[in-house]
Design an enzyme around this catalytic site. Structure first.
Site, PDB file in Angstrom:
ATOM      1  CB  VAL A  63      -1.000   0.034   1.189  1.00 34.54           C
ATOM      2  CG1 VAL A  63      -2.025  -1.068   1.078  1.00 34.54           C
ATOM      3  CG2 VAL A  63      -0.288   0.011   2.537  1.00 34.54           C
ATOM      4  CE1 TYR A 154      -0.602   0.807  14.536  1.00 34.00           C
ATOM      5  CE2 TYR A 154      -1.438   1.580  16.646  1.00 34.00           C
ATOM      6  CZ  TYR A 154      -1.565   0.793  15.520  1.00 34.00           C
ATOM      7  OH  TYR A 154      -2.675  -0.012  15.372  1.00 34.00           O
ATOM      8  CB  ALA A 156       1.911  10.291  14.513  1.00 33.87           C
TER       9      ALA A 156
HETATM   10  P1  NAI Z   1      -1.683  -7.863  11.596  1.00 31.34           P
HETATM   11  O1  NAI Z   1      -0.249  -7.552  11.762  1.00 31.34           O
HETATM   12  O2  NAI Z   1      -2.225  -9.150  12.106  1.00 31.34           O
HETATM   13  O3  NAI Z   1      -2.105  -7.732  10.059  1.00 31.34           O
HETATM   14  C1  NAI Z   1      -1.722  -6.617   9.303  1.00 31.34           C
HETATM   15  C2  NAI Z   1      -1.677  -7.028   7.851  1.00 31.34           C
HETATM   16  O4  NAI Z   1      -1.244  -5.903   7.076  1.00 31.34           O
HETATM   17  C3  NAI Z   1      -0.677  -8.159   7.576  1.00 31.34           C
HETATM   18  O5  NAI Z   1      -1.301  -9.173   6.816  1.00 31.34           O
HETATM   19  C4  NAI Z   1       0.425  -7.479   6.795  1.00 31.34           C
HETATM   20  O6  NAI Z   1       1.068  -8.339   5.857  1.00 31.34           O
HETATM   21  C5  NAI Z   1      -0.340  -6.385   6.097  1.00 31.34           C
HETATM   22  N1  NAI Z   1       0.548  -5.308   5.654  1.00 31.34           N
HETATM   23  C6  NAI Z   1       1.544  -4.716   6.363  1.00 31.34           C
HETATM   24  N2  NAI Z   1       2.168  -3.818   5.590  1.00 31.34           N
HETATM   25  C7  NAI Z   1       1.550  -3.814   4.401  1.00 31.34           C
HETATM   26  C8  NAI Z   1       1.748  -3.107   3.196  1.00 31.34           C
HETATM   27  N3  NAI Z   1       2.741  -2.204   3.085  1.00 31.34           N
HETATM   28  N4  NAI Z   1       0.927  -3.341   2.159  1.00 31.34           N
HETATM   29  C9  NAI Z   1      -0.055  -4.272   2.259  1.00 31.34           C
HETATM   30  N5  NAI Z   1      -0.282  -4.996   3.368  1.00 31.34           N
HETATM   31  C10 NAI Z   1       0.511  -4.761   4.422  1.00 31.34           C
HETATM   32  O7  NAI Z   1      -2.442  -6.616  12.259  1.00 31.34           O
HETATM   33  P2  NAI Z   1      -3.917  -6.478  12.827  1.00 31.34           P
HETATM   34  O8  NAI Z   1      -3.824  -6.496  14.290  1.00 31.34           O
HETATM   35  O9  NAI Z   1      -4.839  -7.385  12.127  1.00 31.34           O
HETATM   36  O10 NAI Z   1      -4.228  -4.965  12.417  1.00 31.34           O
HETATM   37  C11 NAI Z   1      -5.111  -4.594  11.366  1.00 31.34           C
HETATM   38  C12 NAI Z   1      -5.353  -3.100  11.477  1.00 31.34           C
HETATM   39  O11 NAI Z   1      -5.960  -2.810  12.743  1.00 31.34           O
HETATM   40  C13 NAI Z   1      -4.069  -2.265  11.424  1.00 31.34           C
HETATM   41  O12 NAI Z   1      -4.313  -1.061  10.725  1.00 31.34           O
HETATM   42  C14 NAI Z   1      -3.796  -1.964  12.879  1.00 31.34           C
HETATM   43  O13 NAI Z   1      -3.035  -0.805  13.038  1.00 31.34           O
HETATM   44  C15 NAI Z   1      -5.206  -1.820  13.404  1.00 31.34           C
HETATM   45  N6  NAI Z   1      -5.325  -1.990  14.836  1.00 31.34           N
HETATM   46  C16 NAI Z   1      -4.964  -3.146  15.446  1.00 31.34           C
HETATM   47  C17 NAI Z   1      -5.075  -3.278  16.809  1.00 31.34           C
HETATM   48  C18 NAI Z   1      -4.689  -4.523  17.525  1.00 31.34           C
HETATM   49  O14 NAI Z   1      -4.695  -4.498  18.765  1.00 31.34           O
HETATM   50  N7  NAI Z   1      -4.394  -5.630  16.856  1.00 31.34           N
HETATM   51  C19 NAI Z   1      -5.566  -2.173  17.633  1.00 31.34           C
HETATM   52  C20 NAI Z   1      -5.956  -1.008  16.897  1.00 31.34           C
HETATM   53  C21 NAI Z   1      -5.828  -0.926  15.550  1.00 31.34           C
END
Ligand code: NAI
Length: 246
Positions: A63, A154, A156
């Site tokens: 992305v 993060y 920010a």
């Molecule tokens: P995760 O680490 O399990 O999954 C994130 C996914 O994004 C992974 O599959 C990864 O390969 C993909 N990814 C990373 N960089 C990428 C890129 N440059 N282009 C395309 N894909 C990319 O994380 P999770 O926990 O499922 O998080 C999902 C969303 O929720 C994120 O935006 C995170 O910041 C947000 N979030 C998560 C929280 C948590 O406690 N797990 C809390 C608040 C928000």
């Protein structure tokens, strides 16, 4: 079938919250593009979901890279002819306290969590405008709303996502596009599993419901905001955090 006939791109769809959303959206009749950087997980999960009879296609994307995003959008339009829903869910962490944070890690998190959301929305929005509408859902975080120790970069980006959501709601509402955000609380995925166990326990203890979120909890909020049930919800940040702060 709350998303019958809809085409949804879910970034970061190969793991965690995004993966739960891919399954949930497919269960509700959507054709889902699981857009993720992680090719191995993407291919594995695509195969598993297809075995269950779900219409999910993996597409590798970074992305943070505008060409990669342009190619994702082009291929999706070639295959499905439209994009009804964009879930800007991909995100990364590179935690350190302010004094210890490597500037390269500061920038890397901005590139993915902030510029990545901008890149995907700017590439998809013209097609939604042409089609007369759509749904864009961004992923913020409790960290963006309240701040979080060790997460200068993060937090920010996740605060910035709220600003972009409200700005795009103002700009794109008149074009028939709903723009909203979900601010998940601490959710049991690989992102949280990286943290020390005592910190995870401490995080759960400040949640009124006394547990971490499940990926499905967040996927269900995405589903509501992607479905017609939320047609009059606009520029909103939906907190799905078990009641961390009220
Ligand atoms: P995760 O680490 O399990 O999954 C994130 C996914 O994004 C992974 O599959 C990864 O390969 C993909 N990814 C990373 N960089 C990428 C890129 N440059 N282009 C395309 N894909 C990319 O994380 P999770 O926990 O499922 O998080 C999902 C969303 O929720 C994120 O935006 C995170 O910041 C947000 N979030 C998560 C929280 C948590 O406690 N797990 C809390 C608040 C928000």
């Amino acid at each position: 079938m709350r998303l019958a006939g809809k085409v949804a791109i879910i970034t970061g769809g190969a793991n965690g919250i995004g993966l739960a959303a891919c399954e949930r959206f497919a269960e509700e009749g959507a054709s889902v593009i699981m857009a993720d950087f992680d090719e191995q997980a993407g291919k594995e999960q695509e195969a598993l979901l297809k075995e269950k009879g779900h219409g999910v296609t993996f597409a590798q994307v970074n992305v943070a890279d505008r060409e990669s995003v342009a190619s994702l959008v082009e291929k999706t339009l070639e295959q499905y002819g439209k994009i009804d829903v964009l879930i800007n869910n991909a995100g990364i962490t590179k935690d350190a306290t302010l004094l210890k944070m490597d500037p390269a890690d500061f920038q890397r998190v901005l590139d993915v969590n902030l510029t990545g959301v901008f890149n995907c929305t700017q590439a998809v929005a013209p097609h939604m405008i042409e089609a007369g509408g759509g749904k864009i859902i961004n992923t913020s975080s409790v960290s963006g709303v309240y701040g979080n120790f060790g997460q200068t970069n993060y937090a920010a980006t996740k605060a910035a996502v709220v600003g972009m959501t409200k700005t795009w709601a103002k700009e794109l509402g008149r074009k028939g596009i709903n723009v909203n955000a979900v601010a998940p609380g601490f959710t049991a995925t690989a992102m949280v599993a990286k943290m020390p166990e005592n910190i995870i326990k401490q995080m759960a203890s400040v949640v009124s419901l006394q547990r971490l979120g499940k990926p499905e909890d967040i996927a269900n909020a995405y589903l509501f905001l992607a479905s017609s049930e939320s047609d009059y919800v606009h520029g909103h940040v939906l907190h799905v955090d078990g009641g961390i702060m009220m």
